[in-house]
Design an enzyme around this catalytic site. Structure first.
Site, short mmCIF file in Angstrom:
data_model
loop_
_atom_site.label_atom_id
_atom_site.label_comp_id
_atom_site.label_asym_id
_atom_site.label_seq_id
_atom_site.Cartn_x
_atom_site.Cartn_y
_atom_site.Cartn_z
N LYS A 183 0.99 -77.18 47.47
CA LYS A 183 -0.48 -77.04 47.47
C LYS A 183 -1.15 -78.34 47.89
CE LYS A 183 -0.60 -76.13 43.03
NZ LYS A 183 0.85 -76.24 42.73
N ARG A 210 -6.59 -72.48 36.94
CA ARG A 210 -5.22 -72.40 36.44
C ARG A 210 -5.07 -71.32 35.38
NH1 ARG A 210 -2.84 -77.08 38.52
NH2 ARG A 210 -1.05 -77.72 37.34
N ARG A 241 9.92 -85.87 45.06
CA ARG A 241 8.56 -86.27 45.46
C ARG A 241 8.30 -87.74 45.13
NH1 ARG A 241 3.70 -82.79 43.52
NH2 ARG A 241 4.75 -83.01 41.52
N ARG A 281 6.04 -89.36 39.96
CA ARG A 281 5.05 -88.89 38.98
C ARG A 281 5.70 -88.72 37.61
NH1 ARG A 281 1.42 -84.00 41.17
NH2 ARG A 281 2.07 -83.05 39.20
N ARG A 304 6.28 -77.22 32.85
CA ARG A 304 5.21 -76.91 33.81
C ARG A 304 5.44 -75.54 34.45
NH1 ARG A 304 5.80 -81.78 37.54
NH2 ARG A 304 4.27 -80.75 38.85
#
Ligand code: AP5
Length: 228
Positions: free
Chosen positions: A19, A94, A133, A166, A177
């Site tokens: 996203k 969300r 990431r 992160r 998550r």
């Protein structure tokens, strides 16, 4: 004369679906404001504001921050003049409660009905994307050590900023998550499907191919509605 409505796009999808990658590029191409609640919250955490202190433990556990807080953040952000040309929401809404409140916020601010894009990726691909990431600590540019590495290790191609992992990309937090996504966010696809606003994009392919699929899907909506 009828006033033109501002454009709104919502990018939905599980953690790691792409996203952020797609919405940042899309906002640049279309001169839209990029509104990421995750980026706003991480910014508050790094500045140590009251909001940041409240959000940090929740984010570190991989849970969702309360609806009231994120909706208020978005409302304030929509007052920015850069939103007049339209916005792309990344990671918001969300929950169904956030979506219902966003409907009212958009209507009261002369936005048209949003185009909602759901990015779907096979679960086994998501873990590789999240653990690989790295994000630029200066400009927020997103990399991946496996699939989209920087030219120089740990260094942003754009501005030489240091690339960081992160805090919530640790495997045990990623699991939570994912669970929060299934529990609280997945129902949004039905919510928007029922409203006739949902567009689906298979986001398993590479970044460039997903970009092309996204543009094709949006062209189809444009042809149908004549509104993008
Ligand atoms: P948030 O920052 O929104 O995180 P998220 O939804 O979990 O999504 P991610 O940012 O992890 O993934 P992404 O889909 O953007 O993927 P990306 O493009 O980076 O939220 C973080 C936390 O904040 C939440 O857990 C919650 O606590 C809180 N929060 C935020 N919003 C909230 C809200 N509205 N309500 C309540 N709480 C909220 O890509 C991932 C990796 O894959 C990158 O390395 C990238 O290079 C790579 N990649 C991307 N696309 C491709 C591709 N096509 N092929 C190969 N690699 C790819």
């Amino acid at each position: 004369m009828e006033m033109a409505l501002h454009r709104a796009f919502i990018f939905l999808g599980p953690p790691g679906a792409g996203k952020g990658t797609q919405s940042k590029r899309f906002a640049e191409r279309r001169t839209l404001a990029h509104l990421s609640t995750g980026d706003m919250l991480r910014d508050a955490v790094s500045r140590g504001t009251e909001l940041g202190r409240l959000a940090k433990p929740i984010m570190d556990r991989g849970e969702l921050v309360p609806d009231d807080i994120v909706v208020r953040m978005i409302e304030e952000r929509l007052d920015g003049s850069d939103c007049d040309g339209g916005v792309v929401f990344d990671g918001f809404p969300r929950t169904v409660a956030q979506a219902e409140r966003l409907d009212r916020v958009l209507e009261s601010r002369s936005f048209g009905k949003p185009v909602v894009v759901d990015f779907e990726v096979r679960p086994e691909v998501l873990m590789r994307r999240l653990t690989g990431r790295r994000t630029c600590s200066v400009c927020g540019e997103i990399y991946n050590v496996y699939d989209a590495p920087p030219r120089v290790p740990d260094t942003c191609d754009r501005d030489g900023g240091r690339l960081v992992l992160r805090a919530d990309d640790r495997p045990e937090v990623v699991q939570e998550r994912m669970a929060a996504y299934e529990r609280q966010t997945r129902p949004l696809t039905d919510y928007y499907r029922r409203l006739g606003l949902l567009q689906e994009v298979d986001a398993t392919a590479g970044v460039e191919e997903v970009r092309r699929t996204l543009e094709d899907v949006l062209k189809r909506v444009e042809g149908r509605d004549g509104r993008l």
